[in-house]
Write a protein that holds these residues in place. Structure first.
Motif, PDB file in Angstrom:
ATOM      1  N   PHE A  61      19.386  19.567  27.990  1.00 44.36           N
ATOM      2  CA  PHE A  61      20.857  19.457  29.057  1.00 44.36           C
ATOM      3  C   PHE A  61      20.519  18.374  29.922  1.00 44.36           C
ATOM      4  CE2 PHE A  61      23.083  22.830  26.973  1.00 44.36           C
ATOM      5  CZ  PHE A  61      21.973  23.791  26.537  1.00 44.36           C
ATOM      6  N   GLY A  62      19.441  17.623  29.939  1.00 41.37           N
ATOM      7  CA  GLY A  62      19.189  16.686  30.888  1.00 41.37           C
ATOM      8  C   GLY A  62      19.689  15.447  30.667  1.00 41.37           C
ATOM      9  N   ASN A  63      19.390  14.369  31.356  1.00 38.68           N
ATOM     10  CA  ASN A  63      19.979  13.149  31.035  1.00 38.68           C
ATOM     11  C   ASN A  63      18.813  12.380  30.388  1.00 38.68           C
ATOM     12  OD1 ASN A  63      21.082  10.749  31.029  1.00 38.68           O
ATOM     13  ND2 ASN A  63      21.637  10.355  33.267  1.00 38.68           N
ATOM     14  N   ASN A  64      18.647  12.602  29.241  1.00 40.08           N
ATOM     15  CA  ASN A  64      17.467  11.659  28.647  1.00 40.08           C
ATOM     16  C   ASN A  64      18.021  11.232  27.131  1.00 40.08           C
ATOM     17  OD1 ASN A  64      16.911  13.717  26.671  1.00 40.08           O
ATOM     18  ND2 ASN A  64      16.245  14.731  28.608  1.00 40.08           N
ATOM     19  N   VAL A  65      17.327  10.560  26.478  1.00 36.57           N
ATOM     20  CA  VAL A  65      17.656  10.064  25.355  1.00 36.57           C
ATOM     21  C   VAL A  65      17.902  10.985  24.172  1.00 36.57           C
ATOM     22  CG1 VAL A  65      16.612   8.691  23.148  1.00 36.57           C
ATOM     23  CG2 VAL A  65      16.211   7.734  25.355  1.00 36.57           C
ATOM     24  N   LEU A  66      17.097  12.081  24.040  1.00 39.99           N
ATOM     25  CA  LEU A  66      17.023  13.086  23.230  1.00 39.99           C
ATOM     26  C   LEU A  66      18.603  13.777  23.479  1.00 39.99           C
ATOM     27  CD1 LEU A  66      16.336  15.191  21.107  1.00 39.99           C
ATOM     28  CD2 LEU A  66      15.319  16.572  23.063  1.00 39.99           C
ATOM     29  N   ALA A  67      18.839  14.240  24.675  1.00 39.75           N
ATOM     30  CA  ALA A  67      20.150  15.175  24.948  1.00 39.75           C
ATOM     31  C   ALA A  67      21.212  14.149  24.532  1.00 39.75           C
ATOM     32  CB  ALA A  67      19.938  15.321  26.250  1.00 39.75           C
ATOM     33  N   ARG A  68      21.290  12.925  25.063  1.00 38.22           N
ATOM     34  CA  ARG A  68      22.528  12.186  24.695  1.00 38.22           C
ATOM     35  C   ARG A  68      22.386  11.940  23.145  1.00 38.22           C
ATOM     36  NH1 ARG A  68      21.278   7.509  28.850  1.00 38.22           N
ATOM     37  NH2 ARG A  68      19.348   8.098  27.895  1.00 38.22           N
ATOM     38  N   THR A  69      21.534  11.839  22.610  1.00 40.17           N
ATOM     39  CA  THR A  69      21.553  11.523  21.093  1.00 40.17           C
ATOM     40  C   THR A  69      22.044  12.681  20.201  1.00 40.17           C
ATOM     41  OG1 THR A  69      19.507  10.348  21.412  1.00 40.17           O
ATOM     42  CG2 THR A  69      20.647  10.359  19.331  1.00 40.17           C
ATOM     43  N   PHE A  70      21.567  13.783  20.872  1.00 41.06           N
ATOM     44  CA  PHE A  70      22.010  15.106  20.192  1.00 41.06           C
ATOM     45  C   PHE A  70      23.295  15.571  20.439  1.00 41.06           C
ATOM     46  CE2 PHE A  70      21.056  19.141  18.637  1.00 41.06           C
ATOM     47  CZ  PHE A  70      21.828  20.063  19.153  1.00 41.06           C
ATOM     48  N   TRP A  71      23.708  15.474  21.602  1.00 41.72           N
ATOM     49  CA  TRP A  71      25.070  15.955  21.771  1.00 41.72           C
ATOM     50  C   TRP A  71      26.022  14.978  21.123  1.00 41.72           C
ATOM     51  CZ3 TRP A  71      26.146  20.840  22.781  1.00 41.72           C
ATOM     52  CH2 TRP A  71      24.928  21.282  23.640  1.00 41.72           C
ATOM     53  N   GLN A  72      25.728  13.641  21.048  1.00 37.57           N
ATOM     54  CA  GLN A  72      26.627  12.662  20.300  1.00 37.57           C
ATOM     55  C   GLN A  72      26.784  12.944  19.015  1.00 37.57           C
ATOM     56  OE1 GLN A  72      25.322   8.755  20.547  1.00 37.57           O
ATOM     57  NE2 GLN A  72      27.024   8.005  21.852  1.00 37.57           N
ATOM     58  N   ALA A  73      25.580  13.087  18.342  1.00 37.38           N
ATOM     59  CA  ALA A  73      25.252  13.596  17.096  1.00 37.38           C
ATOM     60  C   ALA A  73      26.311  14.815  16.777  1.00 37.38           C
ATOM     61  CB  ALA A  73      24.088  13.698  16.443  1.00 37.38           C
ATOM     62  N   LEU A  74      26.010  15.782  17.497  1.00 32.23           N
ATOM     63  CA  LEU A  74      26.769  16.800  17.216  1.00 32.23           C
ATOM     64  C   LEU A  74      28.300  16.792  17.471  1.00 32.23           C
ATOM     65  CD1 LEU A  74      26.338  20.092  16.737  1.00 32.23           C
ATOM     66  CD2 LEU A  74      26.587  20.414  19.143  1.00 32.23           C
ATOM     67  N   GLY A  75      28.542  16.129  18.171  1.00 31.47           N
ATOM     68  CA  GLY A  75      30.128  15.739  18.494  1.00 31.47           C
ATOM     69  C   GLY A  75      30.678  15.195  17.198  1.00 31.47           C
ATOM     70  N   LYS A  76      29.818  14.018  16.818  1.00 28.00           N
ATOM     71  CA  LYS A  76      30.629  13.396  15.627  1.00 28.00           C
ATOM     72  C   LYS A  76      30.471  14.050  14.345  1.00 28.00           C
ATOM     73  CE  LYS A  76      28.227   8.904  16.586  1.00 28.00           C
ATOM     74  NZ  LYS A  76      27.352   7.885  16.054  1.00 28.00           N
ATOM     75  N   LEU A 128      30.896  17.499  14.278  1.00 34.28           N
ATOM     76  CA  LEU A 128      31.937  18.449  14.414  1.00 34.28           C
ATOM     77  C   LEU A 128      33.410  17.652  14.223  1.00 34.28           C
ATOM     78  CD1 LEU A 128      30.760  20.746  17.419  1.00 34.28           C
ATOM     79  CD2 LEU A 128      31.042  21.240  14.868  1.00 34.28           C
ATOM     80  N   ILE A 129      33.547  16.636  14.728  1.00 34.16           N
ATOM     81  CA  ILE A 129      34.760  15.976  14.324  1.00 34.16           C
ATOM     82  C   ILE A 129      35.008  15.751  12.926  1.00 34.16           C
ATOM     83  CG2 ILE A 129      36.427  13.881  14.785  1.00 34.16           C
ATOM     84  CD1 ILE A 129      34.924  13.526  17.375  1.00 34.16           C
ATOM     85  N   LEU A 163      35.811   3.640   9.096  1.00 37.04           N
ATOM     86  CA  LEU A 163      36.187   3.385   7.667  1.00 37.04           C
ATOM     87  C   LEU A 163      34.861   4.251   6.900  1.00 37.04           C
ATOM     88  CD1 LEU A 163      37.396  -0.186   6.997  1.00 37.04           C
ATOM     89  CD2 LEU A 163      38.510   2.002   6.451  1.00 37.04           C
ATOM     90  N   ARG A 164      33.698   3.971   7.706  1.00 39.74           N
ATOM     91  CA  ARG A 164      32.476   4.740   7.073  1.00 39.74           C
ATOM     92  C   ARG A 164      32.606   6.013   7.009  1.00 39.74           C
ATOM     93  NH1 ARG A 164      26.937   5.676   9.982  1.00 39.74           N
ATOM     94  NH2 ARG A 164      25.526   6.251   8.199  1.00 39.74           N
ATOM     95  N   TRP A 165      33.186   6.840   7.876  1.00 41.41           N
ATOM     96  CA  TRP A 165      33.404   8.282   7.763  1.00 41.41           C
ATOM     97  C   TRP A 165      34.301   8.469   6.891  1.00 41.41           C
ATOM     98  CZ3 TRP A 165      30.059  11.879   9.443  1.00 41.41           C
ATOM     99  CH2 TRP A 165      29.248  11.585  10.462  1.00 41.41           C
ATOM    100  N   THR A 166      35.368   7.529   6.591  1.00 36.98           N
ATOM    101  CA  THR A 166      36.351   7.914   5.589  1.00 36.98           C
ATOM    102  C   THR A 166      35.565   7.841   4.006  1.00 36.98           C
ATOM    103  OG1 THR A 166      37.845   6.708   6.803  1.00 36.98           O
ATOM    104  CG2 THR A 166      38.841   7.250   4.657  1.00 36.98           C
ATOM    105  N   VAL A 167      34.783   6.860   3.768  1.00 38.65           N
ATOM    106  CA  VAL A 167      33.911   7.043   2.638  1.00 38.65           C
ATOM    107  C   VAL A 167      33.125   7.968   2.811  1.00 38.65           C
ATOM    108  CG1 VAL A 167      32.398   5.422   1.545  1.00 38.65           C
ATOM    109  CG2 VAL A 167      34.044   4.472   2.736  1.00 38.65           C
ATOM    110  N   ILE A 168      32.513   8.649   3.683  1.00 35.82           N
ATOM    111  CA  ILE A 168      31.699   9.636   3.514  1.00 35.82           C
ATOM    112  C   ILE A 168      32.439  10.882   2.978  1.00 35.82           C
ATOM    113  CG2 ILE A 168      30.407  11.327   5.123  1.00 35.82           C
ATOM    114  CD1 ILE A 168      28.968   9.101   6.355  1.00 35.82           C
TER     115      ILE A 168
END
Lengths: 589, 306, 322
Positions: free
Chosen positions: C73-88, C90-91, C170-175
């Motif tokens: 939950f902090g401001n570091n590479v891990l947190a940012r990457t994780f939440w970003q990835a989770l968001g992608k 989920l969408i 487009l990439r996600w569409t192909v996926i």
């Protein structure tokens, strides 16, 4: 899909108009042929009057369920016609046929509770209603209410509905019940928003004025648009009331469902899901769903088969009671002849696709038309003995023989002459009809070796498609029938003039029995030891072996006969039924 | 009185049924053609020369006269232009999958049988715990399993690059599969207990009952379990990729190895990639074609509640 | 005690051993493997997540409590990457999961009309489900390739080839398309079996009540396949929360190393030797992510549960009777 009316009219000409007019439901020449060529129902004819309880009964595979489904619209009719109230319904979808059906498996919607199950047909359909002018009708009703009732009572009721949560019913229902007004009127009354109960009178006046204004505006509107209403505020056009199709309101639906629940005693179960119900309760819900549709015809497909014995008895009488109360015409299908005998006004006995006999329970029991009906109806079944007929003398065994009078001999000869004539006619003109005629004869013959298996071709894909397109390939095998017909004709001719075999039938209750008394003289009586004695409470069944056959007789339990006793059997010849061995038809009673 | 009207025209609902069948046939035909298309493309590409691929990208099948087996021949001859180590990858996959199926069958069947037919203390609690474990996502156990694998491999000299060790870690984690347990339990439940009891009263030992009576009956369920085990082991990507990274490429299974050729670039190797894919598909396709009906029916029944 | 008694005791013990011995023998391989490869990792995982841990340097293990989790939950590479990835992820899931239920349902509906050759259609639709994701990647990578040699690009031979795999959308569409092709089969089979199991008499009863085709579907078909729909939803949901294979194999040079889903994150970080000292952190991430997945599944199970009716009608009926 558009129905070709010309074609429909053409078909009308083939049907018997008199029958259509004189009965409520007229089924004429109904037949069912499957795409693979198998014919399930032959030439079904039946005219049903209002409020009749018809039971179609027969062994498995006799075509009774298929017939019922054709009437209901779940199977296509191959040929023939079904008329309800002088209207041909062959091409109508099931819901327009004015029928309700109760299925063997009850077919309740598993995700809905009992209330919703019963309410379902009401919710999804539109019903004819007389179009009324709501403003005029309900506003006037409320104005009347204010004129005739005590203001204090109205205030009290209106205060009661302020607390929605404490109410058991909805606000509408509460008003309707307490003030005895209609649903529409209570909707109007709810529009009155009372801000201050102490200032009630002023608010009432203001409201009354509002209603009166609305009435005036409405009247002007009607005048301008040239619409007429009568005293009940129903729209009139060309002298007749205007009918519109509309969905029922929630309250109307509730009323109807509660009515049905009352009749069937389902009140405590209204919130339950089908999986929480017992078999009998599910059955009643299925009945409820049928009642609530308010249709004149009920169809029932073996509704009691899934219940246990005791429940079956009680539900049987419930259904009959229901029928008497609701006065719907009922067509009931079963394989249980007891149900048929106890419930029906008329019974239709079927076998292998053919109707064997139509009649009241009394007729079918005492005057069976052929051996099949005699054996099928009645429990325990009728005793059958082979005998030889020779010019008026019937000889079965040394103990069973008698002579018949002249009248019978002439009847006998007439019977065979008729039969021979019919057979000769059919053979002369050997066509589809004749083939089916032979099949019908064979459909009731008890001798298994006589029964032919009509081959059904196994069509592979290609042919199946072809068959879909031109059906009616059922009658390709005529050769076997022809051979059979000739053989039967020969037997008949032989029987007419010479000694021949007949079947004697005697019902168990007509067999007289007494204990063997050494001192008595018995002439030509059968003396045997019973094999099995069954006590059924009020009846006593005694089985015994005679000449290699198993006989049953029914007598009073008080007679105190055990398997160790010797008994004396007496057949009363007046009660015997004599059947022809070739066709199975009855010759004499 | 009797009418011989033969209705040769179809009645309303039969027309409807015919209409249904035609529409569904046409739709399904179109969909299936689209569905099969990638396979055709793959097969066609594998037979094209590299030059052809570059010049005729739109044609599915090679242009006339340019059919070639060079990509395929590469595997067999071990010479010429081929993707390295393909044969070894195939062998790896085959060995791993075969052992997986074998172990899974043995371990899961025995355990499931015990749960249904034997009585012992704590049977129900243990089973409940096992079922509960199905809800735990694989993500959670991945890290520690990997560290176990890494640490142990590190600790013991030479173990890290020992082929058997790596294989073991590929195979064993998937063997104790609770879902298979559940499947087989359903089946065993459906065997009437009377058979077992009468055999027991005839004096048969428990093992004999298992071996001679229950096992033959269970053939179709066993086949189903084998099929699913086969497919999931052969196609597994996540875990093998994790373990095999950094190891010699001769350790890789074919599924992992192919990821390198999956991108949209590297068109010089497309022909070979396609041929490799075809190769990788062969075992699965064989299994599928032979057991297709059983597989489909078996899968269908997993959704049905009794 | 007399000898006879002692002998009897011995015999009984032998019998018990024999009885239970076989049971233990049958169960033990499973339980053994289960404990080693499921239970121990679970416990270990939890323990590791509370420590600073390096599998290649075990002496450096130190207990640091929940600070690994707090890192997320902090401001570091891990947190940012994780939440970003989770968001992608989920969408993507919001689009993909419904597709993977509705399309199979539609196909199952069609196939239940049993047109000629339906068995072949069934096999074809199911076939992609048995091939591995890498092959799917090879295929779709070639068809939707960025270069002008890709099949789609070559067909519409325009000036600029469409960057299917480079452009994020487009990439996600192909996926998505690849996922549909790949996994419709399984759901399709399950749903088609469920459709077949709807009792025919229910359809007939509804017909007789006056139901239209649509009403038949809503009131008869859907409620009666609810169980299978639940299973299908459950499996698809879990599968696509754990999204891993598709983004890994369908990429181009630009985004090859992008982390598109939490699983990819865990995988990649575990893989890299440089990050081996962060193993405790990775374990914490994995556990946290696992808990999120479990949360989703519990919600799904709760929503799909059968409800029991209240008693409102009973009360109203009593009032009516009065």
């Amino acid at each position: 899909m558009e129905i070709n009316f010309n074609e429909q009219l053409n078909e009308y000409n083939e049907f018997d108009e008199k029958r259509i007019k004189n009965s409520f439901v007229s089924i004429q020449d109904l037949e069912k042929i499957y795409p693979n060529g198998v014919k399930a129902v032959y030439d079904f004819n039946l005219d049903i009057k209002h409020n009749e309880f018809i039971v179609i009964v027969g062994p498995s595979g006799c075509g009774k369920t298929t017939t019922l489904r054709m009437i209901a619209g779940l199977e296509d009719i191959s040929s023939g016609g079904v008329f309800v109230d002088e209207e041909l319904i062959n091409y109508k979808p099931s819901k327009d046929r004015k029928m309700a059906m109760v299925f063997q498996s009850y077919a309740l919607y598993p995700q809905m509770n009992v209330f919703d199950n019963i309410a379902f047909p009401l919710k999804i359909n539109k019903f004819p209603k007389v179009k009324i002018d709501e403003i005029l009708k309900y506003n006037n009703e409320i104005l009347e209410l204010f004129k005739n009732s005590e203001i204090s009572k109205i205030i009290q009721v209106l205060q009661e509905i302020q607390n929605k949560k404490a109410l058991k019913l909805s606000q509408n229902e509460h008003l309707m019940m307490r003030l005895k007004i209609s649903e529409g009127a209570s909707n109007v009354l709810l529009e009155m928003n009372i801000k201050d109960f102490n200032n009630f009178n002023n608010e009432v006046e203001a409201f009354k004025n509002k209603l009166s204004n609305e009435i005036l505006n409405e009247k002007k509107y009607l005048e301008n648009n040239n619409l007429k209403v009568n005293e009940q505020y129903e729209f009139i056009e060309n002298g007749e009331k205007v009918i519109v199709y509309d969905k029922l309101t929630k309250n109307e639906i509730k009323q109807k469902v509660f009515e049905a629940a009352k009749i069937l005693d389902l009140g405590p179960y209204l919130d339950r899901l089908p999986k929480e119900l017992s078999g009998g309760q599910m059955q009643r819900v299925a009945l409820g769903r049928a009642i609530v549709k308010n249709v004149p015809i009920f169809l029932m497909d073996e509704p009691l088969s899934n219940l246990d014995a005791k429940l079956r008895l009680s539900m049987r009488s419930e259904i009959v009671k229901l029928h008497n109360k609701i006065k719907a015409t009922t067509i009931y299908v079963t394989h249980d002849q007891t149900e048929a005998m106890t419930m029906a006004d008329r019974i239709v006995v079927m076998s292998k696709g053919f109707i064997q006999q139509i009649g009241s329970p009394e007729e079918v029991y005492n005057h069976p038309k052929n051996l099949f009906v005699a054996k099928f109806i009645g429990s325990p079944s009728i005793n059958v003995i082979e005998a030889e007929y020779d010019n008026g003398n019937i000889f079965a065994t040394n103990e069973i023989n008698f002579k018949l009078n002249e009248k019978f001999i002439s009847e006998h000869n007439e019977f065979y002459d008729n039969k021979i004539k019919i057979f000769e006619e059919k053979l002369e003109n050997f066509n589809t009809e004749s083939i089916e005629f032979i099949r019908k004869i064979l459909s009731c013959v008890i001798n298994e070796t006589n029964v032919m298996n009509f081959p059904t071709k196994k069509h592979k894909h290609f042919k199946r498609i072809r068959n879909l397109i031109n059906r009616n390939k059922s009658v390709e095998v005529g050769i076997e029938e022809k051979i059979e017909a000739n053989r039967l004709l020969e037997s008949l001719k032989d029987a007419r003039n010479n000694a021949h075999k007949v079947y004697l039938g005697i019902r168990p209750e007509n067999v007289k029995v007494e204990k063997f008394n050494q001192n008595k003289e018995y002439n030509n009586a059968i003396i045997v030891k019973p094999t099995v004695c069954e006590l059924l409470g009020a009846d006593y069944l005694i089985h015994f072996d005679y000449e290699g056959n198993d006989f049953v007789l029914k007598t009073d339990p008080k007679c105190d006969i055990k398997t160790s006793d010797l008994i004396v059997i007496n057949f009363s010849y007046e009660d015997m039924l004599i059947f022809d061995s070739i066709t199975g038809d009855i010759i004499y009673e | 009185m009797k009418s011989n009207t033969k209705h040769t025209k179809l009645s309303k609902s039969e027309k409807q049924r015919l209409k249904e069948k035609t529409i569904s046939f046409i739709l399904l035909l179109i969909i299936c053609i689209i569905w099969v298309f990638p396979f055709l493309y793959m097969f066609g590409m594998s037979l094209k020369t590299d030059v052809d691929i570059g010049t005729n990208p739109t044609s599915i099948f090679p242009s006339a006269g340019n059919w070639t087996l060079e990509h395929y021949l590469g595997f067999i001859s071990m010479k010429g232009d081929r993707i390295d180590d393909l044969p070894i990858w195939m062998i790896n996959s085959i060995v791993v999958t075969f052992l997986s199926v074998l172990f899974t069958l043995i371990v899961d069947t025995l355990a499931s049988y015990a749960f249904v037919f034997f009585k012992f203390k704590g049977k129900n609690t243990i089973f409940a715990i096992l079922l509960l474990s199905m809800t735990i996502p694989t993500a959670i156990s991945m890290t520690p399993m990997f560290t176990m694998y890494a640490s142990v491999g590190q600790a013991i000299e030479g173990l890290a690059n020992n082929r058997a060790y790596v294989m073991m870690w590929l195979i064993l984690p998937g063997v104790a599969n609770v879902f298979n347990l559940y499947l087989m339990k359903n089946f065993f439940d459906s065997i009437p207990k009377d058979i077992v009891e009468s055999a027991r009263s005839d004096g048969a030992s428990d093992f004999k009952i298992f071996y001679k009576i229950v096992l033959p009956l269970a053939k179709s369920t066993l086949m189903l379990v084998s099929l699913f085990a086969f497919v999931s082991s052969w196609n597994d990507l996540l875990w093998p990729q994790l373990i095999l990274s950094g190891k010699d490429s001769t350790f890789q299974t074919i599924t992992v190895a192919l990821t390198g050729y999956a991108s949209g670039d590297s068109w010089e190797y497309k022909g070979i990639a396609m041929a490799t894919s075809v190769f990788a598909l062969i075992p699965i396709l064989i299994v599928f074609i032979i057991t297709q009906n059983k597989m489909i029916d078996g899968l269908a029944t997993t959704g049905v509640k009794r | 005690m007399s000898e006879a008694v002692i002998n009897r005791k011995k015999d009984r013990r032998k019998e018990i051993l024999k009885r239970y011995g076989l049971a233990i023998g049958f169960v033990s391989p499973f339980v053994l493997v289960f404990i080693i490869f499921t239970v121990i990792p679970l416990i270990m995982g939890f323990v590791i997540s509370l420590c600073k841990y390096n599998p290649y340097d075990l002496e450096s293990t130190t207990f640091i409590g929940f600070s690994n989790y707090l890192m997320l939950f902090g401001n570091n590479v891990l947190a940012r990457t994780f939440w970003q990835a989770l968001g992608k992820t989920l969408i993507f899931d919001v689009v993909a999961v419904p597709c993977l239920i509705i399309i199979p349902l539609g196909l199952a509906y069609l196939i239940n009309m049993k047109p000629p050759g339906y068995k072949i259609f069934r096999a074809i639709i199911y076939l992609p489900s048995v091939i591995s994701i890498t092959i799917v990647g090879v295929l779709f990578g070639a068809i939707f390739s960025d270069s002008e040699l890709g099949l789609i690009n070559a067909w519409f031979s325009s000036e600029n080839p469409i960057p299917f795999l480079s452009d994020p959308v487009l990439r996600w569409t192909v996926i998505l398309l690849a996922s549909i092709w790949w996994q419709t089969g399984t759901n399709f089979i399950i749903l088609s079996a469920a459709l077949r199991n709807v009792p025919k008499s229910l359809y007939e009863a509804c017909e007789m009540d006056g139901g239209s085709r649509l009403e038949l579907f809503i009131h008869v078909t859907l409620p009666n396949i609810k169980g299978s729909l639940g299973i299908v939803l459950f499996n698809t949901l879990i599968g696509y929360l754990n999204l891993y294979g598709q983004p890994t194999v369908l990429n181009s040079a630009i985004n090859r190393n992008n982390i598109e889903s939490p699983m990819m994150l865990i995988q990649q970080w575990l893989n890299s030797f440089e990050r081996s000292s962060l193993t405790g952190l990775i374990s914490a991430t994995a556990i946290f992510f696992g808990l999120i997945v479990m949360l989703f599944t519990f919600i799904e199970r709760y929503l799909m549960k059968d409800r029991k009716g209240g008693s409102k009608y009973e009360i109203q009926y009593k009032a009516y009777e009065a």
